[in-house]
Design a protein around this motif. Structure first.
Motif, mmCIF file in Angstrom:
data_model
loop_
_atom_site.group_PDB
_atom_site.id
_atom_site.type_symbol
_atom_site.label_atom_id
_atom_site.label_comp_id
_atom_site.label_asym_id
_atom_site.label_seq_id
_atom_site.Cartn_x
_atom_site.Cartn_y
_atom_site.Cartn_z
ATOM 1 N N PRO A 229 24.322 57.577 58.930
ATOM 2 C CA PRO A 229 23.960 56.200 59.282
ATOM 3 C C PRO A 229 25.161 55.266 59.217
ATOM 4 C CG PRO A 229 23.352 56.637 57.016
ATOM 5 C CD PRO A 229 23.868 57.939 57.570
ATOM 6 N N GLY A 230 25.095 54.216 60.022
ATOM 7 C CA GLY A 230 26.125 53.195 59.992
ATOM 8 C C GLY A 230 25.833 52.150 58.935
ATOM 9 N N PRO A 231 26.718 51.176 58.780
ATOM 10 C CA PRO A 231 26.525 50.121 57.780
ATOM 11 C C PRO A 231 25.305 49.259 58.098
ATOM 12 C CG PRO A 231 28.391 49.630 59.207
ATOM 13 C CD PRO A 231 27.977 51.020 59.534
ATOM 14 N N THR A 232 24.717 48.690 57.062
ATOM 15 C CA THR A 232 23.522 47.858 57.239
ATOM 16 C C THR A 232 23.826 46.370 57.121
ATOM 17 O OG1 THR A 232 22.995 48.139 54.892
ATOM 18 C CG2 THR A 232 21.948 49.655 56.452
ATOM 19 N N GLY A 233 25.090 46.027 57.024
ATOM 20 C CA GLY A 233 25.480 44.620 56.997
ATOM 21 C C GLY A 233 26.090 44.213 58.324
ATOM 22 N N THR A 234 27.123 43.378 58.252
ATOM 23 C CA THR A 234 27.854 42.927 59.439
ATOM 24 C C THR A 234 29.231 43.574 59.461
ATOM 25 O OG1 THR A 234 26.696 40.802 59.522
ATOM 26 C CG2 THR A 234 28.825 40.932 60.637
ATOM 27 N N THR A 235 29.610 44.106 60.618
ATOM 28 C CA THR A 235 30.900 44.770 60.808
ATOM 29 C C THR A 235 31.733 43.961 61.789
ATOM 30 O OG1 THR A 235 29.906 46.946 60.427
ATOM 31 C CG2 THR A 235 32.029 46.894 61.567
ATOM 32 N N LEU A 236 33.029 43.768 61.469
ATOM 33 C CA LEU A 236 33.917 42.975 62.315
ATOM 34 C C LEU A 236 35.026 43.836 62.907
ATOM 35 C CD1 LEU A 236 34.418 39.760 60.126
ATOM 36 C CD2 LEU A 236 32.640 40.219 61.841
ATOM 37 N N PHE A 237 35.366 43.540 64.157
ATOM 38 C CA PHE A 237 36.504 44.131 64.863
ATOM 39 C C PHE A 237 37.294 42.963 65.422
ATOM 40 C CE2 PHE A 237 37.715 46.711 68.917
ATOM 41 C CZ PHE A 237 38.917 47.105 68.358
ATOM 42 N N GLN A 238 38.563 42.805 64.983
ATOM 43 C CA GLN A 238 39.350 41.629 65.349
ATOM 44 C C GLN A 238 40.575 42.026 66.166
ATOM 45 O OE1 GLN A 238 39.397 40.164 61.128
ATOM 46 N NE2 GLN A 238 38.813 38.229 62.097
ATOM 47 N N ILE A 239 40.844 41.224 67.200
ATOM 48 C CA ILE A 239 41.908 41.528 68.150
ATOM 49 C C ILE A 239 42.714 40.262 68.416
ATOM 50 C CG2 ILE A 239 42.439 42.444 70.443
ATOM 51 C CD1 ILE A 239 38.893 42.782 69.214
ATOM 52 N N LYS A 240 44.041 40.394 68.432
ATOM 53 C CA LYS A 240 44.896 39.263 68.791
ATOM 54 C C LYS A 240 46.108 39.763 69.567
ATOM 55 C CE LYS A 240 47.670 39.029 64.502
ATOM 56 N NZ LYS A 240 48.083 38.154 63.370
ATOM 57 N N ASN A 241 46.801 38.819 70.189
ATOM 58 C CA ASN A 241 48.044 39.099 70.928
ATOM 59 C C ASN A 241 47.877 40.200 71.971
ATOM 60 O OD1 ASN A 241 49.562 37.125 69.564
ATOM 61 N ND2 ASN A 241 49.987 38.533 67.877
ATOM 62 N N LEU A 242 46.718 40.229 72.601
ATOM 63 C CA LEU A 242 46.520 41.187 73.688
ATOM 64 C C LEU A 242 47.361 40.765 74.893
ATOM 65 C CD1 LEU A 242 43.285 42.840 74.885
ATOM 66 C CD2 LEU A 242 44.748 41.719 76.557
ATOM 67 N N GLU A 243 47.988 41.750 75.518
ATOM 68 C CA GLU A 243 48.827 41.468 76.678
ATOM 69 C C GLU A 243 48.794 42.654 77.629
ATOM 70 O OE1 GLU A 243 53.065 39.274 77.197
ATOM 71 O OE2 GLU A 243 53.127 41.101 75.985
ATOM 72 N N VAL A 244 48.751 42.349 78.916
ATOM 73 C CA VAL A 244 48.870 43.375 79.951
ATOM 74 C C VAL A 244 50.045 42.993 80.845
ATOM 75 C CG1 VAL A 244 47.757 44.598 81.844
ATOM 76 C CG2 VAL A 244 46.383 43.809 79.899
ATOM 77 N N ILE A 245 51.002 43.923 80.967
ATOM 78 C CA ILE A 245 52.210 43.690 81.751
ATOM 79 C C ILE A 245 52.213 44.623 82.959
ATOM 80 C CG2 ILE A 245 54.730 43.747 81.772
ATOM 81 C CD1 ILE A 245 53.601 41.546 80.039
ATOM 82 N N ASP A 246 52.457 44.045 84.114
ATOM 83 C CA ASP A 246 52.526 44.792 85.368
ATOM 84 C C ASP A 246 53.960 45.258 85.600
ATOM 85 O OD1 ASP A 246 52.255 45.795 87.909
ATOM 86 O OD2 ASP A 246 51.673 43.900 88.842
ATOM 87 N N LYS A 247 54.147 46.559 85.722
ATOM 88 C CA LYS A 247 55.453 47.148 86.022
ATOM 89 C C LYS A 247 55.521 47.632 87.469
ATOM 90 C CE LYS A 247 57.037 47.153 81.659
ATOM 91 N NZ LYS A 247 58.359 46.661 81.201
ATOM 92 N N ASN A 248 54.544 47.231 88.280
ATOM 93 C CA ASN A 248 54.471 47.710 89.660
ATOM 94 C C ASN A 248 55.347 46.914 90.615
ATOM 95 O OD1 ASN A 248 52.469 49.809 89.352
ATOM 96 N ND2 ASN A 248 50.950 48.195 89.034
ATOM 97 N N ALA A 249 55.559 45.631 90.305
ATOM 98 C CA ALA A 249 56.199 44.724 91.272
ATOM 99 C C ALA A 249 57.619 45.150 91.611
ATOM 100 C CB ALA A 249 56.196 43.312 90.708
#
Length: 249
Positions: A229-249
């Motif tokens: 079983p999984g947790p029965t409370g609240t679970t957090l997943f935190q994300i910052k500084n996401l970046e996608v860079i195009d190397k195709n040009a």
């Protein structure tokens, strides 16, 4: 005074010696999703949609709700999974996917990076991943956590042809940086270099991926492949500084 013929000869020699002239102009990187994408709810919704591209459920015990993907602190996306105990889906949770689709073009590439605080307890299944817009496979798990204390880097060429690398995920309550570099290898296949905190962990290969559009998904699924079983409370997943860079040009 110099003759016009002499000046033209000098100019021609100078131009022909410019860097990159023999092999074409040097490619320029461009930013497709900037690190400011989680600065506010409006910036989040500028670049991302809520839920999955196909709906609000996927291979687990959570149903996705818009209200479970929030910008509570500027610069940080928080996905939260709350146990409800419902018989069909026992959790309400959060998922977002990029509005833009991404393609490795011939001779080009893409970089996907972000920093994460990710849960690793049994029954928690966060992921930062790419899947085919038109079919499955392809799938590239830039980072996946399946309740074992490890972080997984995976490439699916079929349901049976899978490259996978699991390593211990250190200090899960701290932010860690993940980077995947996708590059055209031969006009058809794509190499993927996976990094954790600046260290190359593994290189994998996606067959026939050049020219195929991909979705980028960030989700906090529960149970499923991460056990129960999984947790029965609240679970957090935190994300910052996401970046996608195009190397195709």
């Amino acid at each position: 005074m110099y003759s016009s013929a002499f000046l033209l000869a000098v100019l021609s020699h100078t131009v022909s010696g410019l860097p990159g002239e023999r092999h074409g102009l040097a490619k320029r990187d461009s930013t497709l999703i900037p690190t400011s994408c989680f600065d506010s709810t409006s910036s989040l919704t500028q670049y991302f949609n809520y839920n999955y591209p196909w709906g609000d459920t996927h291979n687990g015990a959570a149903i996705m709700k818009d209200s479970n993907s929030v910008i509570a602190d500027a610069g940080v996306l928080t996905l939260n999974a709350t146990y409800t105990g419902a018989s069909d889906y026992a959790y309400d949770s959060g998922t977002v996917y990029a509005k833009q689709q991404f393609t490795v073009e011939a001779g080009g590439g893409l970089d996907f990076s972000a920093q994460f605080i990710a849960p690793v307890e049994t029954g928690t299944w966060p992921a930062f991943w790419l899947n085919g817009v038109n079919s499955w496979p392809p799938e590239i798990d830039v980072a996946e956590w399946k309740g074992s204390g490890d972080i997984s880097f995976n490439t699916f060429n079929s349901s049976s042809e899978v490259q996978a690398q699991d390593v211990k995920y250190p200090s899960p309550t701290d932010y860690h940086t993940v980077l995947a570099e996708l590059r055209d290898e031969d006009g058809s296949n794509v190499s993927v270099n996976f990094y954790l905190d600046g260290t190359l962990i593994t290189t994998q290969y996606a067959s026939g991926l050049v020219g195929q559009p991909l979705n980028l998904i960030i989700d906090l699924q529960m149970e499923g492949s991460s056990g129960s079983p999984g947790p029965t409370g609240t679970t957090l997943f935190q994300i910052k500084n996401l970046e996608v860079i195009d190397k195709n040009a």
